[in-house]
Design a protein around this motif. Structure first.
Motif, PDB file in Angstrom:
ATOM      1  N   LYS A 178      -2.500   3.949  -3.414  1.00  0.00           N
ATOM      2  CA  LYS A 178      -2.469   2.930  -4.464  1.00  0.00           C
ATOM      3  C   LYS A 178      -2.002   1.606  -3.876  1.00  0.00           C
ATOM      4  O   LYS A 178      -1.087   1.574  -3.049  1.00  0.00           O
ATOM      5  N   LYS A 190       0.877  -1.169   0.000  1.00  0.00           N
ATOM      6  CA  LYS A 190       0.000   0.000   0.000  1.00  0.00           C
ATOM      7  C   LYS A 190       0.911   1.215   0.000  1.00  0.00           C
ATOM      8  O   LYS A 190       1.643   1.471   0.949  1.00  0.00           O
ATOM      9  N   LEU A 219      -3.513  -3.034  -8.250  1.00  0.00           N
ATOM     10  CA  LEU A 219      -4.760  -3.625  -7.790  1.00  0.00           C
ATOM     11  C   LEU A 219      -5.814  -2.566  -7.512  1.00  0.00           C
ATOM     12  O   LEU A 219      -6.996  -2.779  -7.752  1.00  0.00           O
ATOM     13  N   ARG A 220      -5.408  -1.409  -6.941  1.00  0.00           N
ATOM     14  CA  ARG A 220      -6.352  -0.329  -6.659  1.00  0.00           C
ATOM     15  C   ARG A 220      -5.626   0.987  -6.868  1.00  0.00           C
ATOM     16  O   ARG A 220      -4.543   1.194  -6.346  1.00  0.00           O
ATOM     17  N   ARG A 221      -6.228   1.896  -7.640  1.00  0.00           N
ATOM     18  CA  ARG A 221      -5.564   3.151  -7.953  1.00  0.00           C
ATOM     19  C   ARG A 221      -5.599   4.132  -6.807  1.00  0.00           C
ATOM     20  O   ARG A 221      -4.610   4.739  -6.464  1.00  0.00           O
ATOM     21  N   TRP A 222      -6.765   4.369  -6.219  1.00  0.00           N
ATOM     22  CA  TRP A 222      -6.899   5.344  -5.140  1.00  0.00           C
ATOM     23  C   TRP A 222      -7.753   4.745  -4.040  1.00  0.00           C
ATOM     24  O   TRP A 222      -8.668   3.992  -4.288  1.00  0.00           O
ATOM     25  N   SER A 223      -7.469   5.121  -2.826  1.00  0.00           N
ATOM     26  CA  SER A 223      -8.342   4.703  -1.715  1.00  0.00           C
ATOM     27  C   SER A 223      -9.112   5.919  -1.227  1.00  0.00           C
ATOM     28  O   SER A 223      -8.592   7.030  -1.212  1.00  0.00           O
TER      29      SER A 223
END
Length: 142
Positions: free
Chosen positions: A46, A41, A137-141
């Motif tokens: 990201k 993370k 896996l994930r651009r923004w949280s």
């Protein structure tokens, strides 16, 4: 390395050196390890996969209070190598797409541009179908 470890100066590819989380106060966390890859993370939210063989530094980058230091006067910023920033609107048209006009004119284009004429402020610059898209896996949280 145990899960939840704070790391910085993360290399993306083997033998290339650190490319992620290198700035002052930046820290990434190790979330998971599976197979030959590890899940991180990153500081801005990201979530990304990297190889387990890549080099990292354990801990957080120091000198966190560098932004709170008072420089004292305007010229001291120049001593640090920071140049004065001139707005494109006050330039001549040969120097910037926003320049020119009579008096205090707004920018003459529909959207803001860089000094080289490319769209600025909000245009996505990342290539479509980039090779590393499947590692993110994930651009923004939120």
């Amino acid at each position: 390395m145990p899960l939840g470890t704070a790391i910085n100066n993360i290399g993306i590819t083997l033998g290339r050196g650190g490319q992620l989380a290198r700035t002052v106060g930046a820290v990434a966390k190790l979330i998971a390890k599976e197979g030959k890859s590890a899940t991180l993370k990153l500081p801005f939210g990201k979530v990304r996969l990297i190889s387990k063989n890549c080099s990292v530094t354990v801990g957080q980058v120091g000198n966190i209070g560098v932004n709170q230091k008072s420089l004292g006067r305007a010229r001291s910023k120049c001593w640090l190598g920071k140049c004065p920033i001139v707005r494109g609107v006050v330039m001549h048209p040969v120097d910037h797409p926003h320049g020119g006009g009579e008096g205090r004119a707004p920018i003459g284009r529909k959207k803001p541009a860089t000094p080289w004429g490319y769209p600025a402020l909000g245009r996505k610059s990342r290539k479509r179908n980039k090779y590393s898209d499947n590692l993110i896996l994930r651009r923004w949280s939120k």
